[in-house]
Write a protein that holds these residues in place. Structure first.
Motif, mmCIF file in Angstrom:
data_model
loop_
_atom_site.group_PDB
_atom_site.id
_atom_site.type_symbol
_atom_site.label_atom_id
_atom_site.label_comp_id
_atom_site.label_asym_id
_atom_site.label_seq_id
_atom_site.Cartn_x
_atom_site.Cartn_y
_atom_site.Cartn_z
ATOM 1 N N ASP A 1 -1.064 -10.142 8.444
ATOM 2 C CA ASP A 1 -2.015 -9.143 8.639
ATOM 3 C C ASP A 1 -3.277 -9.482 8.088
ATOM 4 O O ASP A 1 -4.194 -8.888 8.292
ATOM 5 C CB ASP A 1 -1.530 -8.099 7.616
ATOM 6 N N GLU B 1 -9.210 -8.597 -2.931
ATOM 7 C CA GLU B 1 -7.930 -9.566 -3.509
ATOM 8 C C GLU B 1 -8.425 -10.886 -2.808
ATOM 9 O O GLU B 1 -8.077 -11.906 -3.023
ATOM 10 C CB GLU B 1 -6.721 -9.282 -3.152
ATOM 11 N N ASP C 1 -9.527 -2.171 -1.768
ATOM 12 C CA ASP C 1 -8.970 -3.449 -2.765
ATOM 13 C C ASP C 1 -8.234 -4.756 -2.291
ATOM 14 O O ASP C 1 -8.285 -5.844 -2.768
ATOM 15 C CB ASP C 1 -7.839 -2.685 -3.574
ATOM 16 N N ARG C 2 -7.658 -4.496 -1.130
ATOM 17 C CA ARG C 2 -6.993 -5.666 -0.341
ATOM 18 C C ARG C 2 -8.003 -6.719 0.063
ATOM 19 O O ARG C 2 -7.560 -8.006 -0.210
ATOM 20 C CB ARG C 2 -6.142 -5.068 0.800
ATOM 21 N N HIS D 1 -9.424 3.478 0.435
ATOM 22 C CA HIS D 1 -9.609 2.843 -1.003
ATOM 23 C C HIS D 1 -8.825 1.786 -1.313
ATOM 24 O O HIS D 1 -9.233 0.509 -1.615
ATOM 25 C CB HIS D 1 -9.088 3.968 -2.024
ATOM 26 N N GLU E 1 2.495 -13.766 6.713
ATOM 27 C CA GLU E 1 1.307 -13.089 6.250
ATOM 28 C C GLU E 1 0.150 -12.950 7.314
ATOM 29 O O GLU E 1 -0.927 -13.302 7.309
ATOM 30 C CB GLU E 1 0.775 -13.694 5.061
ATOM 31 N N GLU F 1 -5.508 -2.367 12.092
ATOM 32 C CA GLU F 1 -4.989 -3.102 10.931
ATOM 33 C C GLU F 1 -3.230 -3.139 11.397
ATOM 34 O O GLU F 1 -2.826 -4.468 10.899
ATOM 35 C CB GLU F 1 -4.964 -2.124 9.860
ATOM 36 N N SER G 1 0.924 -1.193 0.040
ATOM 37 C CA SER G 1 -0.232 -0.191 0.036
ATOM 38 C C SER G 1 0.999 1.325 0.088
ATOM 39 O O SER G 1 0.519 2.315 -0.655
ATOM 40 C CB SER G 1 -0.807 -0.012 1.237
ATOM 41 N N SER G 2 1.932 1.423 0.715
ATOM 42 C CA SER G 2 2.838 2.508 0.777
ATOM 43 C C SER G 2 4.110 2.109 1.379
ATOM 44 O O SER G 2 4.356 0.949 2.009
ATOM 45 C CB SER G 2 2.160 3.451 1.446
ATOM 46 N N VAL H 1 6.100 -8.892 4.091
ATOM 47 C CA VAL H 1 5.551 -10.157 3.457
ATOM 48 C C VAL H 1 5.922 -10.346 2.309
ATOM 49 O O VAL H 1 6.171 -11.625 1.595
ATOM 50 C CB VAL H 1 4.216 -9.920 3.609
ATOM 51 N N LYS I 1 -5.401 -16.543 -2.136
ATOM 52 C CA LYS I 1 -6.202 -15.305 -2.866
ATOM 53 C C LYS I 1 -7.158 -15.824 -3.873
ATOM 54 O O LYS I 1 -6.321 -16.212 -4.915
ATOM 55 C CB LYS I 1 -5.419 -14.291 -3.123
ATOM 56 N N VAL J 1 5.291 3.195 3.805
ATOM 57 C CA VAL J 1 5.300 3.214 5.376
ATOM 58 C C VAL J 1 4.780 1.905 5.885
ATOM 59 O O VAL J 1 5.076 1.672 7.057
ATOM 60 C CB VAL J 1 4.140 4.199 5.735
ATOM 61 N N ASN J 2 4.226 0.877 4.942
ATOM 62 C CA ASN J 2 3.873 -0.372 5.341
ATOM 63 C C ASN J 2 4.832 -1.280 5.204
ATOM 64 O O ASN J 2 4.969 -2.093 4.437
ATOM 65 C CB ASN J 2 2.842 -0.592 4.566
ATOM 66 N N THR K 1 -1.774 2.033 7.506
ATOM 67 C CA THR K 1 -0.872 1.711 6.208
ATOM 68 C C THR K 1 -1.269 2.126 5.054
ATOM 69 O O THR K 1 -0.494 1.916 3.671
ATOM 70 C CB THR K 1 -0.103 0.584 6.285
ATOM 71 N N ALA K 2 -2.710 2.173 4.642
ATOM 72 C CA ALA K 2 -3.086 2.338 3.605
ATOM 73 C C ALA K 2 -4.473 3.253 3.330
ATOM 74 O O ALA K 2 -5.033 3.520 4.506
ATOM 75 C CB ALA K 2 -3.548 1.154 2.925
#
Ligand code: GTP
Ligand code: MG
Lengths: 241, 389
Positions: free
Chosen positions: B34, B69, B65-66, B61, B32, B129, A106-107, A116, B223, A109-110, B57-58
């Motif tokens: 998160d 997925e 999307d995450r 929007h 993984e 999150e 996402s960015s 991962v 996914k 910062v992540n 962290t996002a």
């Protein structure tokens, strides 16, 4: 224990190989061709059958692929061993998903997401593709430092330099000179084994390597020609007495 | 009670998380984890529970999307999903969210916004999150304090909270307080590593509303689909002609073998789906001429089926040798006493004496050709692998 060739011809005469588990900072001012050096190191690994993972913070995964293509470096045969962790596309609001070679984060910062992405590629190349040598290139720590504080980036780097050691892989971390104070650079250097340093003087570019051979190498003048790094005055081995 | 929606985990937690309690997914960097918080949130939205999602962290929007997925459509849960946006302000992006954290680097600002969201949407589930990300921005001290404040409001608004926390090398004291003090339950999400991380697992390391069960589950993220129980590598080995390939085909949902003239010349590979747990299973050849490649095939295996032809005692020493050749000696192992349908087949107990196998290695009777005993064998090996983690 694996050995890695950096794939920069003139330099290889003094630094023929870098030992597996080595983490290197690639530091230099803007417009000095750092990107070309980093991409060359990555590509030369791919060309030798290794796997390559590129973390991009200021370029989309697609643009990274395009760079190689535009410069005549054919990635097609190597794609099963190439992974890009793209931290840029979603930051600027592009709603694009993962592809075979690109995982989006996402960015910058992540850091959890970045970790991962890297780990997944490592696992895939090792387990499924059975490739035992890998290069990781993080381009760049400087952008990460714009989003997160030094301590946070340090923790991230601490984890991943450790992973590079256990995996007997090669890690390259790009830093923009002039963006950070010396204290920051020195803090990061504590975690790294060597430095590839680039400088620009009177419109000429120079490169030297520290921590990869017994003493720092001398400064080599080089020119960037498309995708190539041409070391101008190659090291000449002294004639035996 | 709020369920986590993670396979088996609610069982380990005695049904889920009681109101007013908190749980943290303590995640090894790179694993993984998160997805765990996302899955818990979505599971509850599906059940009609109100979910508050604190993103850091996002953008909202990108978050949608995450989820998509993973096959989870947040738009169909608009009424129940509340996003607390602790990201947009950080990168100077506009946000249309009702609950916008003005300064994501300031825990007071986060607390204020979360409290408002809770006040207007009580009795649900709050998912954070990335608590570690908040910690990176706001500092360790302040974030630990924030957690304490959080818990007071949770009780006030009858809410359950779940946090993802990536265990970067923070100070020992911070990690200790996260593990021991600040949550009612801690679920460790870890990686199995040799030279690379090649397996992922989770297990409850603390829970204060029921007895802690010493249970661990291996998983992978699909996914779409999310967290699924998964064993990345089970090895099947044993002497020539023992029935390894047949066993793999009978235990697998799908499988391929590289055979020539009735013998395996490269390897067998199968995929097992059983009661929500899946596994990848690999077989070795049995002929001695392939011995040089055996040690390559055994790498990263988490458990072993040693298949023997129960009518061929002369092959038993070879069976043991193969555990050594594949470098899997000492891993969780189940011995398959195969070909029980043939006359003269030795019973498991006799086989144990003959092979001098220790008591703790299970030996199960099987007829691979008719799939008899293969499911029991799989469940037994699973149990051994999970116990060994
Ligand atoms: N009667 C009977 N025959 C079996 C059983 N399991 C396997 N067989 C037979 O035994 C023979 C060998 O089986 P495979 O599965 O090819 O054995 P393998 O261990 O993979 O053999 P290699 O890969 O050559 O070492 C085949 O003819 C099978 O049909 C069983 O449970 N009962
Ligand atoms: Mg076979």
């Amino acid at each position: 224990m694996s050995d890695y060739k950096l794939g920069i011809p003139g330099l290889e005469e003094v630094v023929p190989v870098v030992k597996g588990g080595t983490n290197i900072m690639l530091i230099g001012p803007p417009m000095s061709g750092k990107e070309v050096i980093a991409n060359n190191i990555l590509y030369s690994g791919l060309a030798q059958g290794e796997s390559g993972i590129l973390v991009t913070t200021s370029m989309s995964g697609e643009d990274a692929l395009k760079w190689f293509k535009d410069n005549g470096l054919d990635l097609e045969p190597h794609k099963p061993r190439l992974g890009i962790v793209d931290c840029m596309s979603q930051t600027i609001g592009l709603a694009i998903g993962d592809t075979e070679n690109i995982k989006r984060v996402s960015s910058p910062v992540n850091l959890t997401g970045i970790s991962v992405g890297i780990t997944n590629f490592f696992e895939d190349f090792w387990m499924k593709k059975q490739v035992r040598k890998a290069r990781l290139c993080v381009y760049s720590l400087s952008t990460m430092l714009m989003y997160s504080n030094l301590q946070t980036v340090f923790r991230f780097l601490h984890v991943f330099t450790g992973r590079i050691k256990t995996a007997d892989a090669l890690g390259i971390y790009v830093v923009e000179q002039g963006m950070h104070d010396d204290a920051t650079i020195n803090t990061l250097k504590q975690l790294l084994d060597g430095v590839l340093e680039v400088k620009v003087e009177n419109d000429s570019c120079f490169l030297r390597a520290m921590g990869m051979s017994q003493k720092p190498t001398k400064w080599y003048e080089y020119e960037v020609e498309g995708s190539k790094i041409n070391i101008k005055y190659s090291y000449v081995r002294p004639a035996p007495p | 009670m709020i369920e986590t929606g993670i396979p088996k985990l609610d069982e380990y937690l005695d049904g889920g998380i009681p109101t007013g309690k908190s749980l943290v997914y303590l995640i090894h960097p790179g694993v993984e984890g998160d997805v765990f918080g996302m899955q818990s949130l979505y599971h509850n939205l599906e059940k009609g529970v109100k979910g508050i999602y604190v993103t850091s962290t996002a953008s909202p929007h990108a978050i949608r999307d995450r989820f998509e997925e993973l096959g989870w459509d947040l738009n169909s849960h608009r009424d129940h999903l509340i996003i607390v946006d602790a990201y947009s302000a950080l990168i100077g992006q506009d946000s249309e969210e009702r609950y916008l954290v003005e300064d994501p680097e300031d825990t007071a600002s986060i607390l204020k916004t979360v409290e408002k969201a809770l006040e207007e949407n009580p009795r649900g589930l709050l998912v954070c999150e990335s608590l570690s990300n908040i910690m990176d921005l706001a500092g360790e001290e302040d974030t630990l304090q924030l957690l304490q404040d959080f818990h007071k409001v949770l009780v006030l608004y009858d809410t359950v909270s779940i946090c993802n926390f990536t265990a970067w090398p923070y100070s020992d004291e911070t990690i200790r307080r996260i593990k021991d003090e600040l949550f009612n339950a801690v679920v460790k999400v870890g990686g199995i590593a040799e030279r690379v991380i090649f397996g992922q697992y989770y297990g409850v390391s603390k829970v204060d509303w029921t007895q802690t069960k010493d249970a661990t589950m291996l998983f992978r993220v699909i996914k779409p689909g999310g967290v699924k129980a998964f064993i990345p590598k089970i090895l099947v080995t044993g002497p020539y002609h023992a029935g390894k390939s047949t066993f793999i085909h009978s235990i697998s949902t799908r499988a391929v073998s590289v055979n020539r003239l009735g013998t395996t010349i490269a390897l067998d590979h199968g995929h097992i789906e059983h009661r929500g747990i899946s596994a990848d299973i690999f077989g070795t050849p049995g002929q001695e001429r392939f011995d040089p490649i055996l040690k390559l095939l055994g790498g990263e295996a988490l458990g072993v089926f040693l298949v023997v032809d129960s009518t061929q005692p002369t092959s038993f020493p070879r069976a043991k040798t193969m555990l050594e050749l594949t470098k899997t000696f000492g891993l969780p192992t189940v011995v398959i006493a195969n070909k029980q349908d043939l006359s003269g087949a030795m019973k498991p107990d006799d086989l144990r004496d003959r092979m001098k196998l220790p008591r703790d290695i299970p030996i199960l009777p099987a007829v691979a050709t008719s799939k008899t005993g293969v499911t029991d064998a799989f469940e037994m090996l699973l149990k051994r692998i999970m116990e060994g983690l």
